[in-house]
Scaffold this active site. Structure first.
Site, short mmCIF file in Angstrom:
data_model
loop_
_atom_site.label_atom_id
_atom_site.label_comp_id
_atom_site.label_asym_id
_atom_site.label_seq_id
_atom_site.Cartn_x
_atom_site.Cartn_y
_atom_site.Cartn_z
N HIS A 187 -5.70 1.72 -4.40
CA HIS A 187 -4.93 1.22 -3.44
C HIS A 187 -4.39 -0.33 -3.71
O HIS A 187 -5.04 -1.05 -4.53
CB HIS A 187 -5.59 1.00 -2.00
CG HIS A 187 -6.56 0.17 -1.62
ND1 HIS A 187 -6.86 -0.50 -0.54
CD2 HIS A 187 -7.47 -0.28 -2.80
CE1 HIS A 187 -8.10 -1.19 -0.72
NE2 HIS A 187 -8.41 -1.39 -2.00
N CYS A 220 0.87 -1.14 0.00
CA CYS A 220 -0.02 0.05 0.03
C CYS A 220 0.81 1.11 -0.23
O CYS A 220 0.74 2.09 -0.93
CB CYS A 220 -0.88 -0.18 1.26
SG CYS A 220 -0.30 -0.05 2.83
N HIS A 261 -2.84 1.07 6.90
CA HIS A 261 -3.09 1.21 5.55
C HIS A 261 -3.41 2.41 4.79
O HIS A 261 -3.56 3.28 5.60
CB HIS A 261 -4.37 0.13 5.25
CG HIS A 261 -4.49 -0.04 3.88
ND1 HIS A 261 -3.98 -0.72 2.89
CD2 HIS A 261 -5.75 0.26 2.83
CE1 HIS A 261 -4.29 -0.91 1.71
NE2 HIS A 261 -5.30 -0.37 1.59
#
Length: 378
Positions: free
Chosen positions: A353, A287, A341
């Protein structure tokens, strides 16, 4: 220049709040569905185990039934042999003497035999009787053994049938539990579908109002720019006439950076590439590796860590997001690692993402239960 009034900032904010609330309800429903699906998988595995246990008990029950049948057949055959042996002994004993006792019959016939003949005849009869009696005793013992074995096997067969019935009941209960969970999962999936449509509608309405307001503000800005151009020309004319310089503000157009668009457009070019832990391209990403490379295209250097990307620029209210802004998920604590994240906002409540192992770079809604905020890198 006159402009028709568009949606107010409060109306846009209210629409976005409603979209956010509906998205949160959708997230809750999605989490419940995931829990239900996990429970369904657990119950399915349990049912499969019980089904196999039931199959095993059926095999063992069939074997026990076969053993019981064989033992019963052997006991019956032994009984037949015993009866045949008993009849043979009785026939030999009574042969030639009717109903008279064999020893009495031989005594009655002494006039017809010599002493030596009598002794020989008595010896033969006694030997035959003794041999047949022993055979009869052995056969009777064998029959008793088979009867005992048959009864033991019968008890074992009854126990096996009871065990099979218990397992069958457990299997049926497990299958019913699976059926109920399937129904619950389907119900939650239907609820999720309804909430998803409502959330999409709310997001669409919020975006529509936002676009309408932006259109009004853009027209107003163009009008101001036109007025500023007129003022600038007038200031230049006055300056030329007076021999002085116009003030600096008269020439300051202002500008809006397109770096966020550059970062977002580059990130969209990575769609479909696999997630790999700690990867930062060019063929795979995690990520923070994806957002690092995206903003690198716009000339902004970021660390390969959500903990410092969270502090890489000013925090942006969620109702003021722009393309390229980073959206973060997790928990805000003293430990930066609790933000676990990051994705990149691309508009319309969506982000790009790199989700997790086994997945690929893809587009998803930002409205999750663990959304904590956004940052605009500088």
């Amino acid at each position: 220049m006159q402009f028709r009034p568009g949606p107010s900032a409060d109306e846009v904010a209210d629409a976005r709040t409603e979209a956010r609330e509906r998205s949160m309800r959708l997230g809750t429903a999605t989490a419940r569905l995931a829990t239900a699906q996990a429970e369904l998988e657990r119950l399915t595995v349990q049912a499969e185990k019980l089904v196999e246990a039931y199959n095993g008990e059926r095999v063992r029950t069939a074997r026990a039934e076969e053993l019981h049948r064989e033992a019963s057949e052997r006991a019956r055959a032994a009984g037949v042999q015993v009866e045949a042996a008993r009849e043979t002994v009785l026939a030999i004993t009574a042969q030639g003497y009717g109903e008279m006792d064999p020893m009495m019959a031989m005594m009655a016939d002494l006039s017809n035999v010599t002493d030596q003949g009598y002794l020989q005849r008595a010896s033969i009869l006694a030997h035959m009787k003794s041999e047949q009696t022993e055979t009869l005793r052995q056969l009777t013992g064998a029959q008793e053994t088979y009867v005992i074995l048959r009864d033991q096997v019968a008890d074992s067969y009854v126990e096996q049938r009871e065990a099979a019935e218990r397992v069958a009941a457990a299997k049926a209960a497990a299958e019913q539990a699976v059926a109920r969970q399937i129904a619950e999962t389907r119900r939650l999936r239907a609820v999720q579908a309804v909430l998803e449509r409502e959330a999409d509608a709310a997001r669409g309405n919020a975006e529509r109002l936002a676009r309408a307001r932006q259109a009004v503000l853009r027209r107003a800005r163009l009008a101001r720019q036109a007025r500023t151009a007129v003022d600038r020309r007038e200031g230049a004319r006055i300056s030329a006439a007076s021999g002085t310089l116009a003030p600096r503000w008269a020439f300051d157009h202002g500008s809006s950076s397109s770096r966020g668009d550059l970062a977002a457009d580059w990130a969209l070019g990575q769609l479909g590439k696999p997630y790999v832990w700690a990867a930062a391209g060019p063929d795979s990403y995690d990520c923070s590796g994806l957002t690092l490379r995206a903003w690198e295209q716009a000339g902004v250097r970021l660390d390969h860590w959500t903990g410092t990307q969270w502090t890489s620029g000013p925090h942006v209210p969620l109702d003021r997001l722009s393309r390229g802004d980073l959206v973060f998920f997790g928990r805000i604590t003293e430990n930066p690692g609790d933000i676990h994240h990051v994705g990149m906002y691309i508009g319309r409540g969506m982000m790009i993402h790199a989700p997790q192992t086994g997945d690929v770079v893809r587009i998803a809604p930002i409205w999750r239960g663990d959304l904590v905020g956004a940052t605009r890198p500088v």
